[in-house]
Each structure stands twice: as structure tokens, then as C-alpha cells.
Design an enzyme around this catalytic site. Sequence first.
Site, PDB file in Angstrom:
ATOM      1  N   SER A 143      -8.291  12.879  10.202  1.00  0.00           N
ATOM      2  CA  SER A 143      -7.725  11.440  10.555  1.00  0.00           C
ATOM      3  C   SER A 143      -8.748  10.559  10.576  1.00  0.00           C
ATOM      4  O   SER A 143     -10.138  11.007  10.790  1.00  0.00           O
ATOM      5  CB  SER A 143      -6.809  11.629  11.828  1.00  0.00           C
ATOM      6  OG  SER A 143      -6.885  10.304  12.377  1.00  0.00           O
ATOM      7  N   TYR A 173      -5.543  12.515  20.398  1.00  0.00           N
ATOM      8  CA  TYR A 173      -5.278  12.659  18.796  1.00  0.00           C
ATOM      9  C   TYR A 173      -6.795  12.536  18.461  1.00  0.00           C
ATOM     10  O   TYR A 173      -7.094  13.359  17.472  1.00  0.00           O
ATOM     11  CB  TYR A 173      -4.160  11.888  18.451  1.00  0.00           C
ATOM     12  CG  TYR A 173      -4.017  11.964  16.819  1.00  0.00           C
ATOM     13  CD1 TYR A 173      -3.240  13.121  16.521  1.00  0.00           C
ATOM     14  CD2 TYR A 173      -4.400  10.978  16.064  1.00  0.00           C
ATOM     15  CE1 TYR A 173      -3.225  13.090  14.825  1.00  0.00           C
ATOM     16  CE2 TYR A 173      -4.248  10.755  14.543  1.00  0.00           C
ATOM     17  CZ  TYR A 173      -3.354  12.155  14.334  1.00  0.00           C
ATOM     18  OH  TYR A 173      -3.135  12.111  12.849  1.00  0.00           O
TER      19      TYR A 173
HETATM   20  N1  LIG Z   1       0.972  10.028   8.450  1.00  0.00           N
HETATM   21  C1  LIG Z   1      -0.195   9.386   8.661  1.00  0.00           C
HETATM   22  O1  LIG Z   1      -0.537   8.306   8.398  1.00  0.00           O
HETATM   23  C2  LIG Z   1      -1.300  10.474   8.890  1.00  0.00           C
HETATM   24  C3  LIG Z   1      -2.659   9.831   8.981  1.00  0.00           C
HETATM   25  C4  LIG Z   1      -3.511  10.936   9.511  1.00  0.00           C
HETATM   26  C5  LIG Z   1      -3.278  12.116   9.387  1.00  0.00           C
HETATM   27  N2  LIG Z   1      -2.196  12.635   9.446  1.00  0.00           N
HETATM   28  C6  LIG Z   1      -1.859  14.097   9.741  1.00  0.00           C
HETATM   29  O2  LIG Z   1      -1.226  14.678   8.497  1.00  0.00           O
HETATM   30  C7  LIG Z   1      -0.425  15.844   9.006  1.00  0.00           C
HETATM   31  C8  LIG Z   1       0.825  15.549   8.363  1.00  0.00           C
HETATM   32  O3  LIG Z   1       1.498  14.508   9.084  1.00  0.00           O
HETATM   33  P1  LIG Z   1       2.953  13.701   8.550  1.00  0.00           P
HETATM   34  O4  LIG Z   1       2.591  12.259   8.791  1.00  0.00           O
HETATM   35  O5  LIG Z   1       3.154  14.412   7.363  1.00  0.00           O
HETATM   36  O6  LIG Z   1       3.631  14.206   9.512  1.00  0.00           O
HETATM   37  P2  LIG Z   1       5.112  14.769   9.889  1.00  0.00           P
HETATM   38  O7  LIG Z   1       5.586  14.762  11.392  1.00  0.00           O
HETATM   39  O8  LIG Z   1       5.992  14.453   8.760  1.00  0.00           O
HETATM   40  O9  LIG Z   1       4.652  16.299   9.427  1.00  0.00           O
HETATM   41  C9  LIG Z   1       4.158  16.975  10.520  1.00  0.00           C
HETATM   42  C10 LIG Z   1       4.850  18.650  10.445  1.00  0.00           C
HETATM   43  O10 LIG Z   1       4.279  19.442  11.509  1.00  0.00           O
HETATM   44  C11 LIG Z   1       5.148  20.269  11.876  1.00  0.00           C
HETATM   45  N3  LIG Z   1       4.660  20.691  13.177  1.00  0.00           N
HETATM   46  C12 LIG Z   1       4.793  20.035  14.263  1.00  0.00           C
HETATM   47  N4  LIG Z   1       4.330  20.997  15.428  1.00  0.00           N
HETATM   48  C13 LIG Z   1       4.366  22.346  14.712  1.00  0.00           C
HETATM   49  C14 LIG Z   1       4.341  23.451  15.404  1.00  0.00           C
HETATM   50  N5  LIG Z   1       3.923  23.623  16.489  1.00  0.00           N
HETATM   51  N6  LIG Z   1       4.396  24.443  14.322  1.00  0.00           N
HETATM   52  C15 LIG Z   1       4.751  24.309  13.140  1.00  0.00           C
HETATM   53  N7  LIG Z   1       4.821  23.242  12.691  1.00  0.00           N
HETATM   54  C16 LIG Z   1       4.820  22.217  13.314  1.00  0.00           C
HETATM   55  C17 LIG Z   1       6.434  19.324  12.113  1.00  0.00           C
HETATM   56  O11 LIG Z   1       7.773  19.927  12.292  1.00  0.00           O
HETATM   57  C18 LIG Z   1       6.259  18.535  10.594  1.00  0.00           C
HETATM   58  O12 LIG Z   1       7.133  19.223   9.622  1.00  0.00           O
HETATM   59  C19 LIG Z   1      -0.513  15.835  10.275  1.00  0.00           C
HETATM   60  O13 LIG Z   1      -1.791  16.798  10.858  1.00  0.00           O
HETATM   61  C20 LIG Z   1      -1.031  14.529  11.038  1.00  0.00           C
HETATM   62  O14 LIG Z   1      -1.848  14.389  12.075  1.00  0.00           O
HETATM   63  C21 LIG Z   1      -0.900  11.872   9.156  1.00  0.00           C
END
Ligand SMILES: NC(=O)c1ccc[n+]([C@@H]2O[C@H](COP(=O)([O-])OP(=O)(O)OC[C@H]3O[C@@H](n4cnc5c(N)ncnc54)[C@H](O)[C@@H]3O)[C@@H](O)[C@H]2O)c1
Length: 281
Positions: A164, A177
Site C-alpha cells: 500500500s 495499517y
Molecule cells: N482498495 C484500495 O484502494 C487498496 C489500496 C491499497 C491496498 N489495498 C489492499 O488490497 C487488498 C484487497 O483489498 P480490496 O480493496 O479488494 O478489499 P476487499 O475488502 O474487497 O477484499 C479483501 C478480502 O480479504 C478477505 N479477508 C479479510 N480477512 C480475511 C481472513 N482473515 N481470511 C481470509 N480472507 C480475509 C475479505 O473477506 C475480502 O474478500 C488488501 O490487502 C488491501 O489492503 C487496497
Amino acid sequence: MMQLPFQIDLSGQVAVVTGGSGIIGGMFCRALSKCGAKIAVLGRKAENGRPVVEDIQAEGGEAVTIAANVLDRESLEAAKQKILEKWGKINILVNCAGGAVKSAEIPQDQLADYEEGTLNFFTTDMENVRRELDLNLSGTMLPTQIFGECMINQENANIINISSMGAYGPLTRIPGYSGAKAAVSNFTEWAANYFARSGIRVNAIAPGFFQTTQNHNLHFNPDGTPTPRSQKIIDSTPMRKYGEPEDLIGALLFLVSPKGSSFVTGVVLPVDGGFHCYLGV
Ligand SMILES: NC(=O)c1ccc[n+]([C@@H]2O[C@H](COP(=O)([O-])OP(=O)(O)OC[C@H]3O[C@@H](n4cnc5c(N)ncnc54)[C@H](O)[C@@H]3O)[C@@H](O)[C@H]2O)c1
């Protein structure tokens, strides 16, 4: 229907995507499937991965949804068994499960902005911060332990972690985070060296700011208008906009490409419109 920015050939390969039912994870599953890989969509509940599996199958691909908590060794071992029984190998692991824990968020950018009756740094419950560190760091390391072992010397063995912007410097309000993702970037580099002569490449993608459900409350008011925070983000992004989740696909395909990046390991690739390299002046 999703359009790939370019095609790579992953036919016959097996990809495991943790958090595969999430926004970014689901998109990665669909993209890898379009390149010919068989996809194990992992999520806390198997039914959450069903829409992704159905989309993939509707386009003629092969996918299965499996319940697996990235913090629970037993459920990950059971998922590995199912995948090996079904397809006999694992080539690619995408550690996509993760995210910020809402209750670990500090409501103000600076203590001077604290409003009586709200939370602040001093009242933050460390248990919530621990959950955030655990989900992002242990939730990347543990699946790497479990699935990485059977990826040694596999054809095109690749691990992709998700970092991130918080890894480059702390983002306001979400110190847990930011620290957790800094640790994910650090682990990516550690693992790249550790596995380098065992045929596994380890890289990460660091997404900038995307409009997804996970960050929606921080960036948008209940009526959908942008918060002051989202204006700051746009002003701090040289390209002056949020990314579209699809902008991440090219980075993923490059990093798992057997031909395009075979000598690339230990890289954290920002996909952020330039956010990480701009200090505002
Ligand atoms: N959306 C953004 O702008 C952004 C920016 C930087 C990083 N990220 C990272 O990208 C990744 C995906 O994020 P996203 O935006 O698609 O979010 P999201 O919430 O749609 O996806 C995250 C997924 O992780 C799953 N999850 C959470 N805890 C879990 C566990 N203990 N075991 C198994 N699965 C689990 C959730 O059920 C969900 O399906 C994450 O690591 C997030 O930190 C997202």
C-alpha cells in the site's frame, strides 16, 4: 466483460488467490483465468467466492471456491489439500486478503484537531491494531508458508503480495495499517532472497488510491460526496485522480509473466498515479 491490457500465457497453471472474493482479489482471479490459469478463490466463506467462480466458468475457465482464513493454519492446509487433489500443483499465489481494521482508525489527522468525546491515539485499543497487523502481515506470511512449500521449483512459481502507499510513509489516521503494509513490503524483499534459488519469485504491488468498498467510508460521505481527505488524495496524486481497480491488472500480469519478468524478484511495484514519489512541493 473484463478486457486485459495485454495477454500472457498461463495455460495449465494453477493460481491461488487469498481474499479472492474481494474487489481486487476477484478482479485478479478473473484476469489470471483469462490467461488460462485454473483459479482457487479463497475467502473466509466459500459462498462469497461463488460469483467470481461463476463469472470465470461462464467464460469457459476453471475455478473453485474454498473457505480459508489466512490466519488459520488448519483451514489453509485443508485448502491446499483440496487444490492438490483437484489440480495436482500450485504455480501462483496472490496474497490479496488484507485491509484496514475500521476500529483501529484514529479519527483526526493531528491531535490538535481532536474533538471532545471522539477517539484519539491515546484511547486506541491496541487489540484492534494487533488485529490489523496480524491480518496484513501474518495473513501474508502464513499462506506463503503453507502454499510456498509446494511451489518450490514449480514452473513459473510466483508469489504476489499486496502492499500500500502506507508502506512508503505513514498515512494519517491509519498507523497500524501503514505499519502492517510496510512490513508486507519488507517481507516481500526478505522472501525474494530466501526463495531466489528455489525457483520462486516474490514481488508485490502497492496500489495507490482506488474507489473500493473497503476504503469508502474514509473517502466518501454517506451521501456519496468526497470527504476533505479524498480531495487531499487527489491533490497529492500527480495524475490528479483515483485509480480504477482495472489499472492494477497490467502490474499483476507483468509480475507473473514467465517471459516478461523472469529476472524480476523482490520488487514492490507502485500503481498509484505517482502518489508515492510526490511530496507536494
Ligand atoms: N482498495 C484500495 O484502494 C487498496 C489500496 C491499497 C491496498 N489495498 C489492499 O488490497 C487488498 C484487497 O483489498 P480490496 O480493496 O479488494 O478489499 P476487499 O475488502 O474487497 O477484499 C479483501 C478480502 O480479504 C478477505 N479477508 C479479510 N480477512 C480475511 C481472513 N482473515 N481470511 C481470509 N480472507 C480475509 C475479505 O473477506 C475480502 O474478500 C488488501 O490487502 C488491501 O489492503 C487496497
